[in-house]
Design a protein around this motif. Structure first.
Motif, short mmCIF file in Angstrom:
data_model
loop_
_atom_site.label_atom_id
_atom_site.label_comp_id
_atom_site.label_asym_id
_atom_site.label_seq_id
_atom_site.Cartn_x
_atom_site.Cartn_y
_atom_site.Cartn_z
N TYR A 16 44.71 81.49 102.07
CA TYR A 16 44.25 81.21 100.93
C TYR A 16 43.79 81.99 99.89
O TYR A 16 43.78 82.50 99.04
CB TYR A 16 43.85 79.42 100.50
CG TYR A 16 43.35 78.92 99.31
CD1 TYR A 16 44.47 78.47 98.60
CD2 TYR A 16 42.38 79.37 98.72
CE1 TYR A 16 44.40 78.08 97.15
CE2 TYR A 16 41.54 78.78 97.86
CZ TYR A 16 43.01 78.08 96.73
OH TYR A 16 43.01 77.20 95.73
N ASP A 17 43.38 82.71 100.83
CA ASP A 17 42.08 84.12 100.47
C ASP A 17 42.64 85.12 100.32
O ASP A 17 42.19 85.92 99.77
CB ASP A 17 40.83 84.31 100.94
CG ASP A 17 39.72 82.83 101.55
OD1 ASP A 17 40.12 82.17 100.13
OD2 ASP A 17 38.42 82.79 101.41
N GLY A 18 44.12 84.80 100.55
CA GLY A 18 44.57 86.17 100.61
C GLY A 18 44.20 87.43 101.64
O GLY A 18 44.86 88.02 101.37
N ARG A 44 43.76 73.68 101.64
CA ARG A 44 44.05 73.36 100.41
C ARG A 44 43.36 72.01 99.89
O ARG A 44 42.01 71.82 98.84
CB ARG A 44 44.73 74.12 99.26
CG ARG A 44 45.17 73.78 97.59
CD ARG A 44 46.52 74.22 97.52
NE ARG A 44 46.89 73.11 97.72
CZ ARG A 44 48.44 73.55 97.43
NH1 ARG A 44 49.50 74.62 97.32
NH2 ARG A 44 48.86 72.35 97.74
N SER A 50 42.65 75.00 93.55
CA SER A 50 43.99 74.21 92.81
C SER A 50 45.14 74.92 93.67
O SER A 50 44.55 76.38 94.78
CB SER A 50 43.21 74.98 91.59
OG SER A 50 43.05 75.93 91.38
N PRO A 51 46.15 74.59 94.08
CA PRO A 51 47.09 75.64 94.02
C PRO A 51 46.92 77.11 93.13
O PRO A 51 47.01 77.38 92.66
CB PRO A 51 48.66 75.45 93.81
CG PRO A 51 48.15 73.57 93.58
CD PRO A 51 46.56 73.72 92.66
N LYS A 52 47.57 78.35 94.21
CA LYS A 52 47.23 79.51 94.06
C LYS A 52 49.31 79.90 93.54
O LYS A 52 49.82 79.44 94.44
CB LYS A 52 46.92 80.45 94.79
CG LYS A 52 45.41 80.79 94.57
CD LYS A 52 45.13 81.10 95.39
CE LYS A 52 43.42 81.42 95.70
NZ LYS A 52 42.33 82.98 95.90
N LYS A 53 49.29 80.85 92.86
CA LYS A 53 51.13 81.55 93.08
C LYS A 53 51.12 83.02 93.28
O LYS A 53 52.03 83.10 93.75
CB LYS A 53 50.62 82.08 91.34
CG LYS A 53 50.97 80.52 90.13
CD LYS A 53 51.09 80.88 88.47
CE LYS A 53 51.48 79.55 87.99
NZ LYS A 53 51.55 80.51 86.19
N GLY A 54 50.16 83.17 94.45
CA GLY A 54 50.65 84.22 95.05
C GLY A 54 50.61 85.62 94.23
O GLY A 54 50.28 86.50 93.60
N LEU A 57 51.76 85.89 90.59
CA LEU A 57 50.39 86.10 89.37
C LEU A 57 50.04 87.20 89.82
O LEU A 57 48.87 87.86 88.76
CB LEU A 57 48.86 84.97 90.25
CG LEU A 57 48.06 85.03 89.52
CD1 LEU A 57 48.13 84.52 87.99
CD2 LEU A 57 46.91 83.92 90.34
N LYS A 61 49.35 89.49 86.73
CA LYS A 61 47.57 90.78 85.99
C LYS A 61 48.16 91.89 86.11
O LYS A 61 47.17 92.88 85.51
CB LYS A 61 46.88 90.05 87.05
CG LYS A 61 46.42 88.74 87.40
CD LYS A 61 45.13 88.42 87.65
CE LYS A 61 44.60 87.37 88.04
NZ LYS A 61 43.44 86.61 88.64
#
Length: 121
Positions: A16-18, A44, A50-54, A57, A61
């Motif tokens: 989740y934190d990448g 999560r 909340s869900p992340k788009k990975g 996203l 950006k």
């Protein structure tokens, strides 16, 4: 391999934190990528995040950052504009944002369109 709930949550937290991708987690922990994804979802849900788009996203950006680098505007430039010019700049910014969300960017007079890799097949 079987992992305890704490270990699964730890794996999910790293995803989740990448820190690692679900594919790296699958290789590292000897599980499938879908199981790694399930661990991330469990983490999560457990922490009500909340869900992340990975990567999508991140790409969006990056495209926005590239655009702002190519067209530097500072406060002084905006202060010297009239109300109509400011409205036009706002409209241009919103159009560019909408295009980036759809996965493309228009260069120059509109004859060059650059598509992001997420919408091409």
């Amino acid at each position: 391999m079987k992992y305890t709930k704490e270990q699964r949550l730890d794996i999910g937290h790293r995803i989740y934190d990448g820190e690692i991708t679900k594919y790296e987690a699958a290789r590292q922990y000897g599980i499938s990528s879908s199981t790694a994804r399930d661990y991330m979802r469990m983490y999560r849900d457990e922490n009500q995040l909340s869900p992340k788009k990975g990567p999508q996203l991140f790409r969006e950006k990056k495209l926005i950052q590239e655009r702002t680098k190519s067209e530097p505007h500072n406060l002084e430039a905006y202060e010297s504009m009239s109300k109509d010019e400011l409205i036009q700049e706002l409209i241009k910014a919103r159009i560019a944002e909408a295009r980036l969300k759809k996965g493309y960017e228009v260069k120059g007079d509109g004859s060059v369109i650059r598509y992001s890799s997420k919408n091409t097949k």
